[in-house]
Scaffold this motif. Structure first.
Motif, PDB file in Angstrom:
ATOM      1  N   PHE A 141       1.074  -1.150  -0.147  1.00 52.03           N
ATOM      2  CA  PHE A 141      -0.309   0.046  -0.181  1.00 52.03           C
ATOM      3  C   PHE A 141       0.643   1.455  -0.166  1.00 52.03           C
ATOM      4  CE2 PHE A 141      -2.246  -3.593   1.993  1.00 52.03           C
ATOM      5  CZ  PHE A 141      -3.214  -3.716   1.654  1.00 52.03           C
ATOM      6  N   GLN A 178      -2.242   1.008   6.405  1.00 51.82           N
ATOM      7  CA  GLN A 178      -0.342   0.672   6.258  1.00 51.82           C
ATOM      8  C   GLN A 178      -0.076   0.879   7.717  1.00 51.82           C
ATOM      9  OE1 GLN A 178       1.167   3.952   3.597  1.00 51.82           O
ATOM     10  NE2 GLN A 178       2.731   1.921   3.183  1.00 51.82           N
ATOM     11  N   THR A 233       0.189   4.561  -1.908  1.00 55.22           N
ATOM     12  CA  THR A 233      -1.451   4.517  -2.414  1.00 55.22           C
ATOM     13  C   THR A 233      -2.263   5.673  -1.773  1.00 55.22           C
ATOM     14  OG1 THR A 233      -2.314   3.133  -1.051  1.00 55.22           O
ATOM     15  CG2 THR A 233      -1.231   2.571  -2.941  1.00 55.22           C
ATOM     16  N   ARG A 253      -4.185  -2.150  -2.916  1.00 53.16           N
ATOM     17  CA  ARG A 253      -3.297  -1.807  -3.115  1.00 53.16           C
ATOM     18  C   ARG A 253      -2.535  -1.379  -4.493  1.00 53.16           C
ATOM     19  NH1 ARG A 253      -2.099  -8.071  -3.635  1.00 53.16           N
ATOM     20  NH2 ARG A 253      -3.105  -8.747  -5.316  1.00 53.16           N
ATOM     21  N   ARG A 254      -1.198  -1.155  -4.189  1.00 56.77           N
ATOM     22  CA  ARG A 254      -0.902  -0.367  -5.746  1.00 56.77           C
ATOM     23  C   ARG A 254      -0.747  -0.778  -6.882  1.00 56.77           C
ATOM     24  NH1 ARG A 254       5.368  -0.467  -3.447  1.00 56.77           N
ATOM     25  NH2 ARG A 254       6.318  -0.146  -5.663  1.00 56.77           N
ATOM     26  N   GLN A 259      -3.198   5.037   1.583  1.00 54.11           N
ATOM     27  CA  GLN A 259      -3.815   4.356   2.604  1.00 54.11           C
ATOM     28  C   GLN A 259      -2.908   4.103   3.273  1.00 54.11           C
ATOM     29  OE1 GLN A 259      -6.651   3.741   1.799  1.00 54.11           O
ATOM     30  NE2 GLN A 259      -6.530   4.364  -0.020  1.00 54.11           N
TER      31      GLN A 259
END
Length: 311
Positions: free
Chosen positions: A198, A207, A201, A230-231, A203
């Motif tokens: 992540f 994380q 991103t 996720r990325r 997020q």
């Protein structure tokens, strides 16, 4: 209101114990309701800080309020079963709880709006958690429940489970060797790997949950529950990320380095009976990428040691 990840009851709220009975599901759902209410209240402020968690902070707040409604609906349904004298989870209850979380507080006009994976995730989580007491109780405890199939690996038998760390357990990502990674200290290389899914991103909450996870297994589960976030380049970069993590682990722990070099030129295999990408899988014909990466690290360390001895 402070960021829920900093100095609020979120840490206590997000943690839960594995349920062993139907009654154990009640505090579990209560915790989820409280957790998502915290996030919804905070994101609803629509400040510069909350927007770091996504382009539309208020939109994310609405998602969390939806989760509050879903988990509340499931909790009410479980309480109804308890009032009716139920003691254990049945398949029918699991299905009904998941359906309550999907349909729950919504009318038919709104139902079509919430058919995405985003809406269904809490329902699937409900199924996963409710099945824990169902399978743990085994045959005979739940009417109509088939006996749980017992997995046996290595020296295990249906009557005996063998456990002990093998000589080269240090090569497992679940082994307890901390890793300093991008200015953070992770308890295991497994957690650092899932944190990377992540990175970049936005997020940050996910994380942080992974970073603070109480175990490598929980870090994995958090990443799995949020894999749709996720990325986008993850499949392209994950092998290189793992390679760098393994180099970091060997560099930061002399014992890991020594055990790795002690394997000589033997083939290294992740003995996973499930994963045929990182390990060799159930048929022992998988890609064994983790084992191959460890052999790369070993070759580099051996070459470096050889040059140092000559110099």
């Amino acid at each position: 209101m402070k960021n829920p990840t900093k100095g609020t009851p979120l840490d206590e709220t997000w943690n839960y114990r594995i349920p062993e009975s139907l009654a154990d599901l009640i505090p579990l759902f209560e915790n989820r309701v409280a957790c998502h209410r915290l996030w919804a209240d905070w994101l609803g402020q629509d400040t510069d800080e909350t927007r770091r968690y996504g382009e539309h902070g208020l939109g994310h707040a609405k998602n969390h309020w939806d989760y509050v409604k879903q988990y509340s609906a499931a909790k009410s349904l479980i309480e109804k079963h308890l009032r009716n004298g139920a003691a254990v989870v049945t398949e029918a209850m699991v299905d009904a709880a998941a359906k309550a979380m999907h349909d729950g507080p919504l009318g038919t006009d709104d139902e079509a709006e919430y058919t995405s994976d985003e809406w269904n995730r809490p329902a699937e989580w409900c199924r996963d958690m409710a099945r824990v007491p169902l399978t743990a109780l085994g045959a005979g405890s739940v009417p109509g429940c088939k006996p749980r199939e017992i997995e046996c690996h290595g020296l295990d038998t249906p009557e005996r489970v063998c456990f002990y760390e093998q000589d080269f357990y240090v090569l497992s990502n679940f082994s307890s060797f901390t890793l300093k990674w991008k200015d953070l200290r992770f308890d295991t290389s497994e957690a650092a790997y899932h944190w990377e899914k992540f990175d970049g991103t936005g997020q940050l909450g996910i994380q942080e949950w992974i970073w603070k996870a109480p175990s490598a297994h929980e870090a994995f589960k958090i990443a799995e529950r949020n894999k749709h976030l996720r990325r986008p380049d993850w499949d392209d970069v994950k092998i290189d990320v793992m390679r760098r993590i393994l180099f970091g682990k060997a560099d930061q722990h002399e014992y890991v380095k020594r055990k790795l070099l002690a394997t000589g030129d033997r083939e290294l295999v992740e003995n996973s009976w499930r994963d045929d990408f990182w390990g060799w899988g159930p048929n022992r014909d998988g890609k064994n990428v983790l084992g191959r990466l460890w052999m790369e690290v070993r070759a580099a360390l051996a070459a470096s040691a050889s040059e140092a001895s000559r110099g």
